[in-house]
Design an enzyme around this catalytic site. Structure first.
Site, PDB file in Angstrom:
ATOM      1  N   GLN A 119     -13.304   3.620 -31.909  1.00 48.46           N
ATOM      2  CA  GLN A 119     -14.238   4.853 -32.389  1.00 48.46           C
ATOM      3  C   GLN A 119     -14.857   4.445 -33.718  1.00 48.46           C
ATOM      4  O   GLN A 119     -15.838   4.980 -33.497  1.00 48.46           O
ATOM      5  CB  GLN A 119     -13.198   5.404 -32.611  1.00 48.46           C
ATOM      6  CG  GLN A 119     -13.779   7.264 -32.653  1.00 48.46           C
ATOM      7  CD  GLN A 119     -14.907   7.825 -32.339  1.00 48.46           C
ATOM      8  OE1 GLN A 119     -14.797   7.803 -30.489  1.00 48.46           O
ATOM      9  NE2 GLN A 119     -15.573   8.983 -32.256  1.00 48.46           N
ATOM     10  N   GLY A 142       4.894   1.933  -4.330  1.00 47.52           N
ATOM     11  CA  GLY A 142       4.814   1.576  -5.543  1.00 47.52           C
ATOM     12  C   GLY A 142       5.919   1.197  -6.497  1.00 47.52           C
ATOM     13  O   GLY A 142       7.653   0.206  -6.315  1.00 47.52           O
ATOM     14  N   PRO A 151       0.808  -1.271  -0.051  1.00 43.97           N
ATOM     15  CA  PRO A 151       0.091   0.224  -0.116  1.00 43.97           C
ATOM     16  C   PRO A 151       0.782   1.168   0.332  1.00 43.97           C
ATOM     17  O   PRO A 151       0.466   2.466  -0.808  1.00 43.97           O
ATOM     18  CB  PRO A 151      -1.044   0.319   1.693  1.00 43.97           C
ATOM     19  CG  PRO A 151      -0.693  -1.939   1.601  1.00 43.97           C
ATOM     20  CD  PRO A 151       0.451  -2.175   1.064  1.00 43.97           C
ATOM     21  N   GLU A 164      10.849  -8.457 -18.476  1.00 36.07           N
ATOM     22  CA  GLU A 164       9.095  -8.662 -17.890  1.00 36.07           C
ATOM     23  C   GLU A 164       8.328  -7.094 -18.621  1.00 36.07           C
ATOM     24  O   GLU A 164       7.649  -7.305 -19.030  1.00 36.07           O
ATOM     25  CB  GLU A 164       9.090  -7.518 -16.691  1.00 36.07           C
ATOM     26  CG  GLU A 164      10.229  -8.491 -15.163  1.00 36.07           C
ATOM     27  CD  GLU A 164       9.466  -8.516 -13.495  1.00 36.07           C
ATOM     28  OE1 GLU A 164      10.836  -9.199 -12.693  1.00 36.07           O
ATOM     29  OE2 GLU A 164       9.329  -7.452 -13.522  1.00 36.07           O
ATOM     30  N   ARG A 165       9.885  -6.188 -18.727  1.00 34.38           N
ATOM     31  CA  ARG A 165       9.424  -5.297 -19.731  1.00 34.38           C
ATOM     32  C   ARG A 165       9.151  -5.648 -20.929  1.00 34.38           C
ATOM     33  O   ARG A 165       7.843  -4.932 -21.528  1.00 34.38           O
ATOM     34  CB  ARG A 165      10.296  -4.225 -19.287  1.00 34.38           C
ATOM     35  CG  ARG A 165      10.138  -2.880 -18.175  1.00 34.38           C
ATOM     36  CD  ARG A 165      10.804  -2.526 -17.979  1.00 34.38           C
ATOM     37  NE  ARG A 165      10.192  -1.990 -16.199  1.00 34.38           N
ATOM     38  CZ  ARG A 165      10.998  -1.405 -14.657  1.00 34.38           C
ATOM     39  NH1 ARG A 165      12.445  -1.035 -16.035  1.00 34.38           N
ATOM     40  NH2 ARG A 165      10.950  -1.734 -13.693  1.00 34.38           N
ATOM     41  N   THR A 200      -0.706  -9.825  -8.900  1.00 40.38           N
ATOM     42  CA  THR A 200      -1.650 -10.842  -9.888  1.00 40.38           C
ATOM     43  C   THR A 200      -1.572 -12.303  -9.754  1.00 40.38           C
ATOM     44  O   THR A 200      -0.025 -12.773  -9.326  1.00 40.38           O
ATOM     45  CB  THR A 200      -1.201 -10.356 -11.639  1.00 40.38           C
ATOM     46  OG1 THR A 200      -0.037  -8.731 -11.536  1.00 40.38           O
ATOM     47  CG2 THR A 200      -1.585 -11.150 -12.520  1.00 40.38           C
TER      48      THR A 200
HETATM   49  C1  LIG Z   1      -3.998  -4.837 -12.536  1.00 42.71           C
HETATM   50  C2  LIG Z   1      -2.472  -3.954 -11.847  1.00 42.71           C
HETATM   51  C3  LIG Z   1      -1.747  -6.164 -11.628  1.00 42.71           C
HETATM   52  C4  LIG Z   1      -0.321  -5.901 -10.821  1.00 42.71           C
HETATM   53  N1  LIG Z   1      -0.068  -6.672 -10.806  1.00 42.71           N
HETATM   54  C5  LIG Z   1       1.236  -6.671  -9.701  1.00 42.71           C
HETATM   55  C6  LIG Z   1       1.721  -8.052  -9.544  1.00 42.71           C
HETATM   56  O1  LIG Z   1       1.992  -9.393  -9.522  1.00 42.71           O
HETATM   57  N2  LIG Z   1       2.481  -7.293  -8.033  1.00 42.71           N
HETATM   58  C7  LIG Z   1       3.037  -6.745  -7.779  1.00 42.71           C
HETATM   59  O2  LIG Z   1       4.508  -6.563  -6.998  1.00 42.71           O
HETATM   60  N3  LIG Z   1       2.934  -4.997  -8.228  1.00 42.71           N
HETATM   61  C8  LIG Z   1       1.558  -5.218  -8.977  1.00 42.71           C
HETATM   62  N4  LIG Z   1       0.835  -4.219  -9.791  1.00 42.71           N
HETATM   63  C9  LIG Z   1       1.346  -2.670  -9.008  1.00 42.71           C
HETATM   64  C10 LIG Z   1       1.660  -1.667  -9.667  1.00 42.71           C
HETATM   65  O3  LIG Z   1       2.886  -2.277 -10.667  1.00 42.71           O
HETATM   66  C11 LIG Z   1       2.256  -0.997  -9.748  1.00 42.71           C
HETATM   67  O4  LIG Z   1       0.690  -0.044  -9.147  1.00 42.71           O
HETATM   68  C12 LIG Z   1       2.552   0.395  -9.928  1.00 42.71           C
HETATM   69  O5  LIG Z   1       4.631   0.202  -9.754  1.00 42.71           O
HETATM   70  C13 LIG Z   1       2.884   2.068  -9.252  1.00 42.71           C
HETATM   71  O6  LIG Z   1       2.878   1.906  -8.325  1.00 42.71           O
HETATM   72  P1  LIG Z   1       1.720   2.597  -7.163  1.00 42.71           P
HETATM   73  O7  LIG Z   1       0.858   1.717  -7.537  1.00 42.71           O
HETATM   74  O8  LIG Z   1       2.507   2.777  -5.839  1.00 42.71           O
HETATM   75  O9  LIG Z   1       1.300   3.841  -8.114  1.00 42.71           O
HETATM   76  P2  LIG Z   1       2.849   5.590  -7.430  1.00 42.71           P
HETATM   77  O10 LIG Z   1       3.739   4.811  -7.138  1.00 42.71           O
HETATM   78  O11 LIG Z   1       2.257   5.879  -6.134  1.00 42.71           O
HETATM   79  O12 LIG Z   1       2.264   6.228  -8.800  1.00 42.71           O
HETATM   80  C14 LIG Z   1       1.522   7.514  -8.627  1.00 42.71           C
HETATM   81  C15 LIG Z   1       1.699   8.070  -9.715  1.00 42.71           C
HETATM   82  O13 LIG Z   1       2.867   8.754  -9.247  1.00 42.71           O
HETATM   83  C16 LIG Z   1       3.906   8.370 -10.950  1.00 42.71           C
HETATM   84  N5  LIG Z   1       5.427   8.762  -9.633  1.00 42.71           N
HETATM   85  C17 LIG Z   1       5.804   8.308  -9.094  1.00 42.71           C
HETATM   86  N6  LIG Z   1       7.211   8.116  -8.884  1.00 42.71           N
HETATM   87  C18 LIG Z   1       7.423   9.107  -9.780  1.00 42.71           C
HETATM   88  C19 LIG Z   1       8.611   9.673 -10.429  1.00 42.71           C
HETATM   89  N7  LIG Z   1       9.503   9.756  -9.556  1.00 42.71           N
HETATM   90  N8  LIG Z   1       8.870  10.643 -11.501  1.00 42.71           N
HETATM   91  C20 LIG Z   1       7.323  10.687 -12.304  1.00 42.71           C
HETATM   92  N9  LIG Z   1       6.513  10.577 -11.483  1.00 42.71           N
HETATM   93  C21 LIG Z   1       6.069   9.605 -11.008  1.00 42.71           C
HETATM   94  C22 LIG Z   1       3.499   7.244 -11.117  1.00 42.71           C
HETATM   95  O14 LIG Z   1       4.261   7.331 -12.866  1.00 42.71           O
HETATM   96  C23 LIG Z   1       2.158   7.421 -11.110  1.00 42.71           C
HETATM   97  O15 LIG Z   1       1.699   8.107 -12.405  1.00 42.71           O
HETATM   98  C24 LIG Z   1       0.120  -4.534 -10.068  1.00 42.71           C
HETATM   99  C25 LIG Z   1      -0.742  -3.021 -10.089  1.00 42.71           C
HETATM  100  C26 LIG Z   1      -2.173  -3.109 -10.863  1.00 42.71           C
HETATM  101  C27 LIG Z   1      -2.580  -2.132 -10.589  1.00 42.71           C
END
Ligand SMILES: Cc1cc2nc3c(=O)[nH]c(=O)nc-3n(C[C@H](O)[C@H](O)[C@H](O)COP(=O)(O)OP(=O)(O)OC[C@H]3O[C@@H](n4cnc5c(N)ncnc54)[C@H](O)[C@@H]3O)c2cc1C
Length: 390
Positions: free
Chosen positions: A349, A142, A139, A255-256, A169
């Site tokens: 569209q 990320g 939480p 992964e990417r 996932t």
């Molecule tokens: C459907 C789904 C499946 C997923 N599966 C997995 C999984 O299997 N395992 C796992 O571990 N995770 C998983 N994730 C998590 C996913 O990798 C994270 O949601 C992602 O890395 C972004 O982290 P966050 O959601 O905390 O966003 P945040 O880190 O809070 O980011 C919020 C915004 O701020 C921007 N931001 C953050 N830091 C910077 C920076 N330094 N410079 C500019 N912009 C920035 C981000 O780009 C984003 O737009 C999954 C997510 C989803 C939605």
């Protein structure tokens, strides 16, 4: 439409898609079309797959294709994983989480596991008895993975794990979870370690909510809770504690690239479906494709898809030679997932109101595309990584 929408681009197959890779693609495409596609709506409604589908995929050679045969895999390479992921996109069963299991989770065990660990886990991952997940995100952590709080404390010959993960996932089905933990919080990234948790074997592990998403409905994405979960120290990946961050960084290019495979295959399917539709639908006494706007729009999208496919194929060739660097993999992830969102939007569209109806696959493709710009490192983080090479 046949089930190989790549033909919409009319491009030759790349050199890395040799005979056995092409055969695997055909086999995967057939299996997914016959066994998974007919039940896909059911899985979308249940917001989860069933274990039986995983086991069938295993029996058909679609699990652990790039794991050596001595560990129960098929002895292939990333090229094999790529065509399985592409078949998923082409058939339109995007929520089937086997690509993450195959090309993300299993390689951690293959590359960093001891002989004993590989023999213990990989053969069961190849049959689908073990379903893999990787739990990095929390939480409060990320994009900034250094902020991981999940703690693994050593206690004799065990680790005691406490913490919570989110957005994982395969989270409802997984019974082998690679958990990113802090074994020494005072050391930041250098105190990060990867621990394997076989969830059927431990107490204190709980699955939280299966999260309600806007797309990829059939793929279970969950919270995972670790409450004094004890695993043997033998479940640490790598020879020493503190290697987790480096291990994550080393595996991220693949992964990417995999997200790139998902993107380009869905782009090809969106184009194929749309071209078919605009040739049939009529307005103002002519077919939608006879409007110059439709022709120009599809000409632009086909051009961009061709550029995307060429770039993706080049990245795979580089990766197979061991030369795919972080910047290039980040370019593939960000550019192809952005393109996927653009293509699905523009294609929707051209379907008019029907494009907004869930019974038309393009509607689901539009929803499923959105997350590709977020997970696997957001596209903003990709740009950050690319800009470091300037
Ligand atoms: C459907 C789904 C499946 C997923 N599966 C997995 C999984 O299997 N395992 C796992 O571990 N995770 C998983 N994730 C998590 C996913 O990798 C994270 O949601 C992602 O890395 C972004 O982290 P966050 O959601 O905390 O966003 P945040 O880190 O809070 O980011 C919020 C915004 O701020 C921007 N931001 C953050 N830091 C910077 C920076 N330094 N410079 C500019 N912009 C920035 C981000 O780009 C984003 O737009 C999954 C997510 C989803 C939605």
């Amino acid at each position: 439409m046949g089930n190989d929408p790549q033909s919409v681009l009319g491009m030759p197959k790349p050199a890395w898609a040799g005979e056995d890779v092409a055969m695997l693609y055909d086999m995967a495409n057939r299996f997914l079309s016959e066994e998974i596609a007919p039940r896909y709506e059911e899985f979308e409604k249940a917001e989860c797959f069933d274990r039986q589908s995983w086991e069938k995929a295993g029996a058909n050679g679609l699990l652990c294709a790039s794991i050596p045969e001595e560990y129960g895999g098929s002895g292939g390479t990333y090229a094999h994983e790529s065509v399985i992921a592409e078949a998923i996109g082409h058939v339109g069963v995007d929520g089937f989480g086997i690509a993450l299991h195959n090309a993300i989770v299993a390689p951690y065990i293959l590359h960093y596991g001891s002989e004993e660990q590989k023999k213990r886990w990989l053969p069961r991952m190849a049959t689908g008895e073990l379903i893999g997940a990787i739990a990095m995100t929390e939480p409060g952590a990320g994009s900034d993975l250094q902020g991981v709080k999940t703690r693994a404390e050593r206690d004799g010959n065990q680790y005691r794990i406490n913490g919570s993960k989110t957005f994982i996932t395969n989270g409802q089905l997984a019974n082998l979870v690679i958990v990113v933990t802090k074994t020494d919080p005072s050391k930041g990234a250098k105190g990060t370690s990867l621990l394997v948790v076989e969830t059927d074997e431990v107490e204190g592990f709980e699955r939280g909510r299966n999260l309600d998403k806007i797309g990829l409905k059939s793929n279970d994405t969950s919270e995972l809770l670790f409450n004094d979960v004890r695993v043997p120290t033998a479940n640490l990946l790598g020879t020493d504690e503190g290697q987790g961050f480096v291990q994550l960084m080393q595996q991220l290019p693949q992964e990417r690239l995999l997200i790139g495979a998902q993107a380009i295959s869905m782009i090809e399917r969106a184009l194929a479906l749309t071209i078919e539709y605009v040739k049939e639908r009529k307005a103002f006494g002519q077919r939608i494709i006879d409007f110059q706007n439709t022709q120009f729009k599809l000409a632009e999208l086909k051009t961009e898809a061709t550029i995307g496919r060429s770039f993706y194929n080049d990245c795979v060739a580089r990766h197979l030679e061991g030369n795919l660097d972080t910047e290039t993999a980040s370019m593939a992830k960000y550019w192809l997932s952005d393109l996927q969102c653009k293509v699905t939007d523009e294609c929707l569209q051209l379907f008019g109101g029907y494009g907004y109806m869930n019974e038309y696959p393009i509607a689901r493709m539009y929803r499923d595309a959105r997350v590709q710009r977020i997970y696997g490192g957001t596209n903003e983080i990709m740009k950050l990584l690319i800009s470091r090479s300037l």
